[in-house]
Write a protein that holds these residues in place. Structure first.
Motif, mmCIF file in Angstrom:
data_model
loop_
_atom_site.group_PDB
_atom_site.id
_atom_site.type_symbol
_atom_site.label_atom_id
_atom_site.label_comp_id
_atom_site.label_asym_id
_atom_site.label_seq_id
_atom_site.Cartn_x
_atom_site.Cartn_y
_atom_site.Cartn_z
ATOM 1 N N LEU A 171 2.247 8.974 15.306
ATOM 2 C CA LEU A 171 2.082 7.570 15.684
ATOM 3 C C LEU A 171 2.156 6.645 14.478
ATOM 4 N N LEU A 172 1.413 7.001 13.422
ATOM 5 C CA LEU A 172 1.324 6.114 12.269
ATOM 6 C C LEU A 172 2.549 6.173 11.369
ATOM 7 N N TRP A 173 2.928 7.391 10.971
ATOM 8 C CA TRP A 173 4.044 7.514 10.036
ATOM 9 C C TRP A 173 5.400 7.440 10.740
ATOM 10 N N GLY A 174 5.461 7.938 11.957
ATOM 11 C CA GLY A 174 6.754 7.976 12.640
ATOM 12 C C GLY A 174 7.199 6.655 13.213
ATOM 13 N N TYR A 175 6.252 5.886 13.726
ATOM 14 C CA TYR A 175 6.630 4.659 14.416
ATOM 15 C C TYR A 175 6.060 3.407 13.792
ATOM 16 N N GLY A 176 5.147 3.561 12.840
ATOM 17 C CA GLY A 176 4.661 2.398 12.111
ATOM 18 C C GLY A 176 3.412 1.795 12.703
ATOM 19 N N ALA A 177 2.710 1.063 11.865
ATOM 20 C CA ALA A 177 1.449 0.465 12.267
ATOM 21 C C ALA A 177 1.626 -0.571 13.375
ATOM 22 N N LYS A 178 2.772 -1.209 13.448
ATOM 23 C CA LYS A 178 2.978 -2.249 14.461
ATOM 24 C C LYS A 178 2.959 -1.688 15.868
ATOM 25 N N LEU A 179 3.350 -0.416 16.010
ATOM 26 C CA LEU A 179 3.315 0.210 17.332
ATOM 27 C C LEU A 179 1.887 0.246 17.871
ATOM 28 N N LEU A 180 0.911 0.331 16.960
ATOM 29 C CA LEU A 180 -0.484 0.385 17.368
ATOM 30 C C LEU A 180 -1.120 -0.995 17.424
ATOM 31 N N HIS A 212 19.320 9.481 13.879
ATOM 32 C CA HIS A 212 18.285 8.485 14.151
ATOM 33 C C HIS A 212 17.193 8.602 13.093
ATOM 34 N N THR A 213 17.036 7.566 12.263
ATOM 35 C CA THR A 213 16.046 7.557 11.193
ATOM 36 C C THR A 213 15.145 6.336 11.332
ATOM 37 N N ILE A 214 13.848 6.531 11.148
ATOM 38 C CA ILE A 214 12.890 5.429 11.187
ATOM 39 C C ILE A 214 12.289 5.267 9.801
ATOM 40 N N ARG A 215 12.500 4.092 9.229
ATOM 41 C CA ARG A 215 11.950 3.806 7.906
ATOM 42 C C ARG A 215 10.911 2.697 8.037
ATOM 43 N N LEU A 216 9.755 2.873 7.408
ATOM 44 C CA LEU A 216 8.683 1.879 7.474
ATOM 45 C C LEU A 216 8.759 0.920 6.302
ATOM 46 N N ASN A 217 8.286 -0.303 6.529
ATOM 47 C CA ASN A 217 8.151 -1.217 5.390
ATOM 48 C C ASN A 217 6.870 -0.869 4.642
ATOM 49 N N TYR A 218 6.685 -1.444 3.465
ATOM 50 C CA TYR A 218 5.571 -1.059 2.598
ATOM 51 C C TYR A 218 4.210 -1.362 3.224
ATOM 52 N N PHE A 219 4.094 -2.472 3.919
ATOM 53 C CA PHE A 219 2.798 -2.848 4.500
ATOM 54 C C PHE A 219 2.398 -1.892 5.627
ATOM 55 N N ASP A 220 3.345 -1.586 6.494
ATOM 56 C CA ASP A 220 3.055 -0.660 7.589
ATOM 57 C C ASP A 220 2.742 0.737 7.062
ATOM 58 N N ALA A 221 3.515 1.178 6.062
ATOM 59 C CA ALA A 221 3.291 2.503 5.485
ATOM 60 C C ALA A 221 1.932 2.577 4.796
ATOM 61 N N PHE A 222 1.524 1.476 4.155
ATOM 62 C CA PHE A 222 0.211 1.454 3.491
ATOM 63 C C PHE A 222 -0.913 1.547 4.517
ATOM 64 N N ALA A 255 -0.746 2.793 7.544
ATOM 65 C CA ALA A 255 -0.719 4.143 8.105
ATOM 66 C C ALA A 255 -1.333 5.141 7.140
ATOM 67 N N GLY A 256 -1.036 4.977 5.858
ATOM 68 C CA GLY A 256 -1.557 5.884 4.841
ATOM 69 C C GLY A 256 -3.071 5.835 4.731
ATOM 70 N N VAL A 257 -3.639 4.633 4.779
ATOM 71 C CA VAL A 257 -5.097 4.491 4.709
ATOM 72 C C VAL A 257 -5.756 5.174 5.907
ATOM 73 N N ALA A 258 -5.207 4.940 7.095
ATOM 74 C CA ALA A 258 -5.771 5.550 8.308
ATOM 75 C C ALA A 258 -5.669 7.076 8.259
ATOM 76 N N PHE A 259 -4.521 7.589 7.809
ATOM 77 C CA PHE A 259 -4.298 9.030 7.727
ATOM 78 C C PHE A 259 -5.229 9.668 6.690
ATOM 79 N N TYR A 260 -5.412 8.984 5.563
ATOM 80 C CA TYR A 260 -6.284 9.467 4.489
ATOM 81 C C TYR A 260 -7.721 9.589 4.992
ATOM 82 N N LEU A 261 -8.220 8.540 5.652
ATOM 83 C CA LEU A 261 -9.580 8.565 6.179
ATOM 84 C C LEU A 261 -9.737 9.657 7.233
ATOM 85 N N ALA A 262 -8.717 9.843 8.063
ATOM 86 C CA ALA A 262 -8.776 10.882 9.101
ATOM 87 C C ALA A 262 -8.909 12.267 8.480
#
Length: 200
Positions: free
Chosen positions: A187-196, A60-70, A72-79
């Motif tokens: 939450l952000l990297w594993g399931y993507g921004a759309k989950l939130l 079972h692998t979850i791959r994010l698209n570029y927009f969701d990963a971006f 998630a990355g911004v939120a993680f960076y600020l955190a």
């Protein structure tokens, strides 16, 4: 730029004394260390989650698209940036009871450098295998604890005996902050921004 990274990893005692003598500012710390080092886990996670995908085992692998990963990355960076300032404030609050009474500025600078192994360990996110990332977090936390223990007398000028209380208290709160960051990461990297509910 990043002049202290190798020193903290290879000869931390000597490096802490050098950092102590530099009279660094928080602006310089963030501009020349934290902002750059925090990009390592973010950039590696962006590449790993868009090109490889999180591997949770069992095929079972979850791959994010570029927009969701971006997003998630911004939120993680600020955190992470906020977490460094928060931990510095915590250290300052704990250390106020001791005779040296390090300033809040020094405590935030201290927290920024203590986080270095955690930032460097983020490189494993290039291949986001859950157990591998958890191993990197544990190893990074252990080395950060070692830097904390060495830096309290060498950078904050608190005696080693008194430093045990500062080390223990800081580690306890730091682990809670780390767990919160890991929760955000899942939450952000594993399931993507759309989950939130983030629509891009």
């Amino acid at each position: 730029m990043l002049t202290h990274v190798w020193g903290l990893l290879a000869h931390p005692n000597r490096e802490w004394k050098q950092i102590h003598d530099e009279k660094e500012t928080i602006t310089h710390l963030y501009g020349h260390h934290v902002l750059i080092m925090a990009l390592i886990p973010v950039a590696c996670a962006f590449i790993g989650t868009t090109q490889v995908g999180w591997d949770f085992g069992g095929g079972h692998t979850i791959r994010l698209n570029y927009f969701d990963a971006f997003a998630a990355g911004v939120a993680f960076y600020l955190a992470m940036l906020i977490a460094v300032g928060f931990m510095g404030t915590v250290i300052h609050w704990i250390a106020k009871r001791y005779s040296s009474r390090p300033s809040r500025r020094r405590c935030i600078i201290f927290a920024g450098y203590v986080a270095t192994p955690m930032f460097v360990g983020g490189v494993v996110a290039l291949y986001p295998l859950v157990w591998l990332c958890m191993l990197a977090v544990v190893l990074g936390l252990c080395y950060s604890a070692y830097l904390l223990y060495l830096g309290i007398p060498n950078f904050l000028d608190i005696s080693r005996e008194e430093g045990f209380v500062v080390t223990g208290s800081t580690l306890g709160i730091g682990v809670l902050v780390l767990e919160a960051l890991l929760g955000v990461t899942v939450l952000l990297w594993g399931y993507g921004a759309k989950l939130l509910g983030i629509e891009l």
